[in-house]
Scaffold this motif. Structure first.
Motif, mmCIF file in Angstrom:
data_model
loop_
_atom_site.group_PDB
_atom_site.id
_atom_site.type_symbol
_atom_site.label_atom_id
_atom_site.label_comp_id
_atom_site.label_asym_id
_atom_site.label_seq_id
_atom_site.Cartn_x
_atom_site.Cartn_y
_atom_site.Cartn_z
ATOM 1 N N MET A 30 0.837 -1.201 0.000
ATOM 2 C CA MET A 30 0.000 0.000 0.000
ATOM 3 C C MET A 30 0.878 1.260 0.000
ATOM 4 S SD MET A 30 -3.235 0.522 2.548
ATOM 5 C CE MET A 30 -4.589 1.628 2.143
ATOM 6 N N VAL A 71 -1.387 6.543 3.804
ATOM 7 C CA VAL A 71 -2.056 5.276 4.077
ATOM 8 C C VAL A 71 -1.954 4.936 5.558
ATOM 9 C CG1 VAL A 71 -1.645 4.419 1.751
ATOM 10 C CG2 VAL A 71 -0.014 3.867 3.555
ATOM 11 N N ALA A 75 -4.593 0.361 -2.956
ATOM 12 C CA ALA A 75 -4.309 1.787 -3.107
ATOM 13 C C ALA A 75 -4.542 2.233 -4.546
ATOM 14 C CB ALA A 75 -2.866 2.080 -2.685
#
Length: 359
Positions: A71, A83, A302
């Motif tokens: 991510m 994130v 993501a």
């Protein structure tokens, strides 16, 4: 227990009305988190800072670490994305619902959720209705309003496990198999178990599922469940773990399983291909492993959320990322334990950003 490691008066009135309407619209949009209104995505530009949050069932395992790294890597490649990774302190649906609600209140730009059950799916619907884009991974809510599921097809993965099991027991007669699961009723684990049995049937294995025992996503409880099940029924000659838990500890914690695999003809196939499990294959405790692309959960998660939020993209119901197979000797389409071990050492997992399907 040892663990591994979103005219003038008329003109004047009209102008006032337009102004009032503009204020009302502005207020209305402000009331919707992250530029979203009633679940409709409003695209953001490349310079807008976004916050995406992944909510797991639990923390503290290598799969979570890999997903977080994936991510972070894709967020860095895209730019202007922050994130976060979180989970309840223990696998608990009510706690997961509370986490979802807290991030909705914060107004984050997107959520990735590995669902613990129906109440979590309802929370996902609530988040969507309040303008927060939600995708699922690992454990899906297929009947919810979530935008897509990013991850491996759990049923297909279970079927692959069944076929691998069939390879190991060819010519060995009827199989009396026990299944170790995590939390009973979890969508992803149920699909794996169903797929496993379908794989056995397609391969022509004569089998009976003797029992399914829960370990509640807990390593010690899973070890106890396996050991007590084997001690209580000497006729069991097969075990399917639909998660990695017993293989996250030293083999010395599993004396009955070790004895039965070495001397009693017990065949074990397990889900997940995280690093501590490699020893189980090397040592002959597991015939094969079937794993999801954990790094891909985060990397592709993501990517998908960014495409949705910044570009208004639409994805299919399932955004499949595939899965990996590990056997002692590897081969075409498979990894050896050493090959998979090397990937975990470097986190050099190969991912190509998934783009929305062209219609």
């Amino acid at each position: 227990m040892k663990e591994r490691q979103s005219s003038k008066s008329w003109v004047s009135k009209l102008g006032g009305s337009i102004l009032a309407l503009g204020v009302a619209l502005a207020l209305g949009l402000t009331g919707c988190s992250s530029g979203q209104q009633a679940g409709t995505t409003v695209s953001k530009g490349p310079n807008d800072q976004l916050t995406f949050v992944a909510i797991f069932k639990a923390l503290g395992n290598a799969g979570v670490t890999a997903a977080k790294k994936g991510m972070e890597e894709r967020a860095k490649e895209i730019g202007n994305i922050k994130v976060e990774v979180t989970a309840p302190s223990a696998p608990d649906a009510a706690a997961q619902v509370q986490l979802i609600e807290s991030y909705v209140q914060r107004g984050v730009d997107g959520l990735m959720v590995s669902s613990l059950g129906p109440s979590v799916c309802e929370a996902i619907d609530s988040a969507m209705s309040r303008g927060i884009p939600v995708i699922t991974f690992d454990s899906d809510c297929p009947d919810s309003k979530r935008l897509t599921y990013v991850g491996s097809d759990n049923k297909a993965g279970g079927e692959a496990a069944g076929k691998l099991y069939a390879e190991a027991v060819k010519g060995k007669g009827k199989q009396r198999i026990a299944i170790l699961t995590g939390v009973l009723g979890s969508q992803n684990l149920t699909e794996r178990d169903q797929g496993f049995q379908e794989g056995l049937k397609k391969a022509g294995v004569d089998f009976e599922i003797v029992k399914t025992v829960p370990g509640n996503d807990d390593v010690p409880k899973s070890v106890d469940a396996v050991e007590s099940t084997l001690r209580g029924d000497q006729s069991i000659n097969g075990f399917f773990f639909d998660g990695p838990w017993p293989f996250l500890v030293e083999a010395s914690n599993l004396p009955t399983l070790v004895d039965r695999t070495k001397n009693g003809g017990l065949t074990v196939v397990a889900f997940d291909t995280i690093q501590p499990e490699m020893d189980a294959v090397k040592n002959g405790l597991a015939h094969a492993l079937v794993g999801q692309k954990y790094y891909g959960w985060g990397y592709q998660g993501a990517q998908v959320l960014d495409q949705i939020v910044r570009h208004g993209a639409k994805f299919d119901t399932v955004t499949a990322t595939g899965f990996d197979l590990v056997t002692k000797d590897g081969g075409e389409g498979r990894f050896t334990p050493d090959e998979m071990d090397a990937l975990w050492q470097s986190y050099a997992f190969k991912e190509t950003p998934i783009m929305p399907p062209s219609k």
